[in-house]
Design an enzyme around this catalytic site. Structure first.
Site: not given
Ligand code: DON
Length: 572
Positions: A381, A453
């Protein structure tokens, strides 16, 4: 002709007319495609591909170009993640996330009474983690590229030296941030013109940045971590009270990791493992939604949004408790991305009522931690997505954290430092800039990577490249990416429609469903409220840079995400 036949033909024509009226056409390419947050950077990537470079060469060139043309997030003073799928089906992931400096402590952003000192983790030199971008990009090029660093950095040097025209978005930003930039003379020198904002159409030349890039072109990562740039960072930090030392820079290492692999319907999802939460949550959301007939439930209907956000809340609660740098804490990744765990989450959801966040907790630690010892399923998979003519693909998200990072430019080097330290849990349970909470797993420790994220993702179908995507957007990155995946796979939208469709988001805390300003009708909001949801119309979410591949016809389809006005597809 029989009247019935005529009616059928009429209805078919009418149906397609309607579909076309509401459908947006993606940009089409055949030999290569780059989608990034800057037209100039996307064009740089295409030139590299035309010269015979592969997707990794192009991705690295795009990343350096973005550091010049998209200073909001493109960087050499930040960090990120790069996922690569080679034409032969192999995949790899490069973690070039920033690390906490050696002298960082868990309470460094708190006062003597344990309260958060406003803005300390967000602005100025103390907000910065040790940058990983230059190490990550040069590693990618060394191992998987075909061109010399010099040739790959050259377009960025040219853009920095000769300058480029400031567009409307950048001029607005630079004018709004004037007061903040004036606090840092090294920043004001670069991003203001004699203390005043650049106007649309002005040429922004970044000579110091060009010099830094020239050092990198000549000496590679050595220049940044041991050589002239390291020395300038050290000097600036000592003068202005930052923590990053020569030793921090010398010790920084990018990490090559195994991508997470998950199966969703007949598709295989490759995505980024911790220290980002993005991959785990994306896999979890897809697993938990898989048993539903989402097309039948109806895109962005109240039932659909309810199901989606209720599931989100569980995985974001897990994020807060379990997730952090896997080199420091045991993240129960396999348990969290298992279909069994998704089933447990599904079973706890009430289709009629929202379960308030106070009643939702993280999953069972022991069950999740021991998941590996259970029988495993068989294994058949500023984001930029790149595909080359051989079918190699790169999906990379990198960042300074929020726009322009710490607002602090290293004197003489012309680049902004990140404010990524705010992605750590600087106080248990206290929300960060994206409202995300955390605890011990994501507490500050020297050399630890802060939880992210970011969700660079590549999807295949029947072993063939299908979708390359990722997004900015803080906590909303994950839900933005997930919704585009669902729009394509379940709702059968073309990639452009999938990217433009209105998005929703929920992250356990705060206990609310955020919807985009346009596109979710009032009756859907009313139905969600009647199920117990607090619904807030927020801003636009994410900026998904996506490419869809039709291997049968040998075509590439790129989408422009209009949310931030930067998204740019280049193809040939
Ligand atoms: O690593 C992270 O999740 C955040 N520092 C990401 C920041 C981000 O996506 C800003 N954009 N709008």
């Amino acid at each position: 002709m029989k009247p019935r036949l005529i009616l059928s033909i009429f209805l078919i024509i009418y149906y397609f007319a309607i579909i076309n009226a509401y459908s947006h056409t993606p940009i089409v390419g055949r030999n290569g495609m780059i989608v990034s947050s800057s037209q100039l950077a996307s064009d740089v990537g295409i030139e590299i591909l035309k010269k015979g470079g592969n997707a990794v060469d192009a991705a690295v060139a795009v990343a350096f170009a973005l550091a010049v043309t998209h200073p909001q997030a493109g960087n050499i003073g930040g960090g990120g993640f790069m996922l690569i799928r080679f034409a032969d089906g192999n995949t790899t992931a490069i973690d070039y996330r920033e690390t906490a400096p050696l002298s960082a402590t868990p309470t460094m952003y708190l006062d003597s009474e344990g309260n958060i000192i406003p803005d300390l983790s967000l602005r100025g030199p103390k907000a910065a983690g040790v940058p990983g971008t230059v190490a990550g990009l040069t590693l990618a090029l060394d191992r998987f590229g075909t061109m010399d660093l010099k040739n790959v950095v050259k377009p960025a040097i040219k853009l920095a030296r000769k300058g480029f025209q400031v567009d409307y978005g950048l001029s607005q930003d630079l004018s709004e941030l004037r007061e903040d930039f004036l606090k840092y003379p090294s920043t004001a020198k670069i991003f203001l013109k004699n203390g005043m904002p650049y106007q649309m159409g002005d040429i922004l030349r970044q000579i110091d940045l060009a010099k830094s890039l020239e050092h990198i072109a000549k000496q590679g990562a050595e220049a940044f971590y041991h050589g002239p740039i390291a020395k300038q960072i050290d000097r600036a930090m000592k003068r202005d009270g930052g923590l990053i030392s020569l030793e921090d820079l010398a010790l920084y290492e990018p990490v090559v990791r195994e991508p997470l692999v998950n199966h969703y319907r007949e598709y295989t999802i490759y995505t980024m493992p911790p220290p980002t939460s993005g991959g785990i949550i994306l896999c979890g959301l897809l697993n938990a939604l898989e048993p539903d007939d989402l097309r039948k439930i109806g895109h962005n209907s109240a039932r659909y949004i309810h199901q989606f956000v209720e599931i989100c809340n569980h995985y974001y609660a897990d994020r807060a408790f379990f997730m952090g740098d896997p080199d420091f804490v045991n993240v129960p990744t396999m348990g969290l991305i298992s279909k069994e765990y998704a089933l447990k989450i599904r079973q706890s959801i009430d289709p009629e009522r929202h379960i308030p966040s106070q009643y939702i907790s993280h999953g069972d630690s022991v069950w999740l931690a021991t998941y590996l010892s259970r029988p495993q399923e068989s294994d058949h998979t500023t984001h930029f997505s790149v595909v080359d003519r051989w079918g190699n693909a790169v999906s990379s998200t990198y960042t300074l954290n929020d726009s322009y990072g710490s607002y602090y430019v290293i004197e003489g080097c012309g680049f902004l430092l990140n404010n990524e330290m705010d992605d750590f849990s600087i106080k248990p349970g206290a929300p960060n800039i994206y409202g995300l909470v955390g605890d011990k797993a994501n507490a500050i420790q020297p050399r630890k990577r802060m939880l992210s994220s970011m969700t660079p993702t590549i999807i295949t179908r029947d072993g063939k490249l299908f979708l390359i995507l990722g997004s900015p957007g803080g906590s909303k990155i994950i839900t933005s990416v997930c919704q585009v995946v669902l729009n394509v796979i379940d709702h059968q939208m073309n990639i452009q429609d999938a990217v433009l469709a209105p998005r929703v988001h929920s992250q356990w805390l705060p206990d609310e469903v955020v919807i985009e300003p346009l596109g979710i009708p009032a009756d859907v909001v009313a139905q969600l409220q009647s199920k117990g949801h607090t619904v807030r119309r927020g801003y636009f979410m994410g900026e998904v840079q996506a490419i869809m591949v039709d291997t049968n016809r040998g075509l590439l389809f790129g989408a422009i995400d209009l949310r931030n006005g930067n998204s740019a597809v280049s193809a040939y």
